[in-house]
Design an enzyme around this catalytic site. Structure first.
Site, mmCIF file in Angstrom:
data_model
loop_
_atom_site.group_PDB
_atom_site.id
_atom_site.type_symbol
_atom_site.label_atom_id
_atom_site.label_comp_id
_atom_site.label_asym_id
_atom_site.label_seq_id
_atom_site.Cartn_x
_atom_site.Cartn_y
_atom_site.Cartn_z
ATOM 1 N N HIS A 107 -27.271 -18.700 17.102
ATOM 2 C CA HIS A 107 -27.053 -18.087 18.417
ATOM 3 C C HIS A 107 -27.693 -16.707 18.514
ATOM 4 C CE1 HIS A 107 -24.015 -21.024 20.012
ATOM 5 N NE2 HIS A 107 -24.082 -21.378 18.744
ATOM 6 N N ASP B 249 -31.297 -9.489 21.700
ATOM 7 C CA ASP B 249 -30.150 -10.350 21.970
ATOM 8 C C ASP B 249 -30.598 -11.790 21.810
ATOM 9 O OD1 ASP B 249 -27.540 -10.719 22.798
ATOM 10 O OD2 ASP B 249 -27.752 -9.405 24.534
HETATM 11 O O1 F6P Z 1 -23.435 -13.734 19.399
HETATM 12 C C1 F6P Z 1 -22.881 -14.062 18.209
HETATM 13 C C2 F6P Z 1 -21.361 -14.055 18.224
HETATM 14 O O2 F6P Z 1 -20.874 -14.509 16.975
HETATM 15 C C3 F6P Z 1 -20.767 -14.909 19.342
HETATM 16 O O3 F6P Z 1 -20.654 -16.255 19.002
HETATM 17 C C4 F6P Z 1 -19.455 -14.223 19.586
HETATM 18 O O4 F6P Z 1 -19.006 -14.399 20.900
HETATM 19 C C5 F6P Z 1 -19.776 -12.758 19.320
HETATM 20 O O5 F6P Z 1 -20.873 -12.750 18.437
HETATM 21 C C6 F6P Z 1 -18.609 -11.958 18.766
HETATM 22 O O6 F6P Z 1 -18.197 -12.543 17.594
HETATM 23 P P1 F6P Z 1 -17.056 -12.038 16.622
HETATM 24 O O7 F6P Z 1 -16.026 -11.311 17.427
HETATM 25 O O8 F6P Z 1 -16.524 -13.304 16.030
HETATM 26 O O9 F6P Z 1 -17.694 -11.185 15.598
#
Ligand code: F6P
Length: 514
Positions: free
Chosen positions: A179, A406
């Site tokens: 992602h 991003d």
């Molecule tokens: O963009 C990567 C990501 O892992 C998303 O899947 C998630 O919404 C965001 O970062 C925040 O993730 P976390 O709070 O689990 O670190």
């Protein structure tokens, strides 16, 4: 397409989704029992509808170290009854959360993959913990796996899992989707565990990236560190590997001659457009949006919604806003920056430091420009309910996204989906993955160029309604047609059946000389 997924669900085997977090947050109630509430976010809205239709299992960490598996089980079983899938928790200790999640995932891979290697803390103990926890996730997968299931692993926390599964002897079809961005070669090479990570990724049968930029970077790293043969062109290519090549032999366990194809593609993730647009249309949302507009007494609202993260370019955004007020005095008293900052990863020092920096900058700018009846920046550090967020999206005259890098940036897409009146303008960083798909309607800016971002704010402020409408219409068409269902459907079709389906080919955005 939904009907197609329904039909297919009868034929297909189960889907096993694996991600760091389960798609729900757990809370302990006053009587000590645990309840699960669905969480929001891109991955959840992407995968839940697919799992519901196809049936399957979601494996992940329930987000707490304060409960045992037995304590969270009833809450997860209740959640499973409400959906068509089950949830399998991977319980982590405090030490594992430190080394695997805060440490390797968020102090090594996160900054490195966003080109910010000076923020990296290459502590070897983090890597060892990452390997151990990936192994733990792999064990959870092996426990639920049935022959014929497809295992779809998500994101940078779990890049080592296919390797662990292979070492356990599990003969399963596996796919991985990243992602976040994937960095260019010269940055990736700084990673002390570069060979281990690449080898682990190459144990998956399919690897998906958000953009061609990321896929190109990945292939460049593979090409530089190993020899490879690439078949095909377009959004999806095949890496052909055989254990007859010494460089590849480590990717095979047995001694007989074998060949493997690894499918590598770019699959830009979408959002659940329909649901969001319908929510934005509803009367309560319209009423909330109208109240938000009234609160600004006719001034234009520039909306910012970002997790508190140094990749989001929040200081750049504030500086650009200040620059716009300095260079275009007619904006004073006629615009507001309404900035929501969502708390995130607050155990990591850089994140805490950034919060201080932002609060200081907001104070400075408001101190410089506030007049009686007008405070230029409305800064809110909180998580807000989704319905409220959608009302802000609908009300805002502009959305301002200045990420330094991003993977995709779903806020950009959500803003467009919620713009049911088609009156808003999108100012978007050219370094967000979304820039490739949204380059036709958005005002693309370089977040490092403060004056250019300020000019973007001014252009959006002055933009005639007709131009805003035409641009927003084009943006909404793209977000609608390339939604999250199409994303999941495409990834699964390409990777499980290797069907030659059409994958939208979206060229990366490149600035042109003015
Ligand atoms: O963009 C990567 C990501 O892992 C998303 O899947 C998630 O919404 C965001 O970062 C925040 O993730 P976390 O709070 O689990 O670190």
């Amino acid at each position: 397409m939904l009907r197609k997924l329904d039909r297919d669900s009868k034929r297909q085997n189960r889907l096993i989704v694996v991600s760091n977090r389960l798609p729900m947050s757990l809370t302990q109630e006053a009587d000590e029992h645990w309840t699960a509430k669905p969480s929001s976010g891109g991955l959840v809205s992407a995968m839940m509808p697919v799992l519901r239709r196809q049936g399957g299992v979601w494996i992940g960490w329930p987000g707490t170290v304060d409960a045992s598996r037995e304590q969270v089980a009833p809450a997860l079983e209740q959640a499973a009854r409400e959906t068509r899938c089950s949830f399998e928790p991977v319980m982590l200790t405090q030490e594992e959360v430190e080394g695997f999640y805060h440490g390797f995932s968020n102090e090594v891979i996160w900054p490195l993959f966003h080109d910010l290697f000076t923020n990296c803390n290459f502590d070897p103990s983090y890597w060892h913990c990452y390997e151990r926890v990936n192994h733990k996730f792999a064990e959870a997968v092996a426990n639920v796996y049935r022959p014929g299931d497809f295992i779809w692993v998500h994101d940078y926390h779990l890049m080592d899992i296919a390797d662990a599964l292979k070492r356990m002897g599990l003969q399963a079809k596996t796919g991985f989707f990243l992602h976040t961005p994937f960095p260019p070669l010269e940055i990736f090479l700084k990673l002390p565990w570069r060979f281990e990570i690449l080898r682990s990724l190459l144990q998956f049968d399919s690897i998906g990236f958000q953009t061609l930029r990321d896929r190109r970077n990945f292939l460049q790293c593979v090409r530089a560190l190993f020899k490879l043969h690439i078949d095909g062109a377009g959004s999806v290519v095949q890496l052909h590997v055989t254990n007859q090549d010494p460089e590849w032999s480590t990717l095979f366990d047995n001694e007989t001659a074998v060949e493997r194809d690894i499918c590598v593609g770019s699959f830009p993730i979408g959002i659940d457009y329909q649901t969001l647009a319908e929510l934005a249309e509803q009367e309560p949302t319209a009423a909330k949006a109208a109240r938000l507009k009234d609160d600004l007494s006719g001034r234009q609202m520039i909306l910012g919604v970002d997790r508190l993260d140094y990749t989001k370019g929040l200081p750049n955004k504030l500086q650009a806003f200040r620059n716009a007020l300095e260079r275009y005095p007619e904006l004073r008293g006629r615009i507001n920056l309404v900035q929501h900052v969502i708390p995130s990863r607050s155990d990591i020092p850089e994140y805490r430091q950034l919060k201080f920096e932002l609060e200081h900058l907001v104070g400075e700018i408001n101190g410089q420009f506030t007049e009686s009846g007008w405070v230029p920046i409305h800064y809110m550090y909180h998580s807000l309910p989704f319905e409220d967020l959608v009302a802000y999206y609908r009300a805002a005259d502009m959305a301002l996204i200045t990420s330094l890098k991003d993977g995709m940036n779903l806020v950009a897409k959500e803003y467009c989906a919620a713009q049911v009146d088609e009156t808003g303008a999108l100012i978007l960083s050219e370094f967000a993955g979304a820039a490739a798909q949204l380059q036709k309607g958005a005002l693309l800016v370089n977040p490092h160029d403060i004056e250019q971002v300020a000019d973007g704010i001014y252009s959006a402020f002055k933009m005639p309604q007709l131009e805003r409408r035409n641009r927003m219409r084009a943006l909404r068409r793209t977000v609608r047609t390339q939604d999250v269902y199409r994303w999941a459907d495409t990834f699964l079709t390409v990777t499980t059946n290797r069907d030659p389906v059409h994958v939208p080919y979206t060229e990366d955005y490149l600035p042109r000389a003015q």
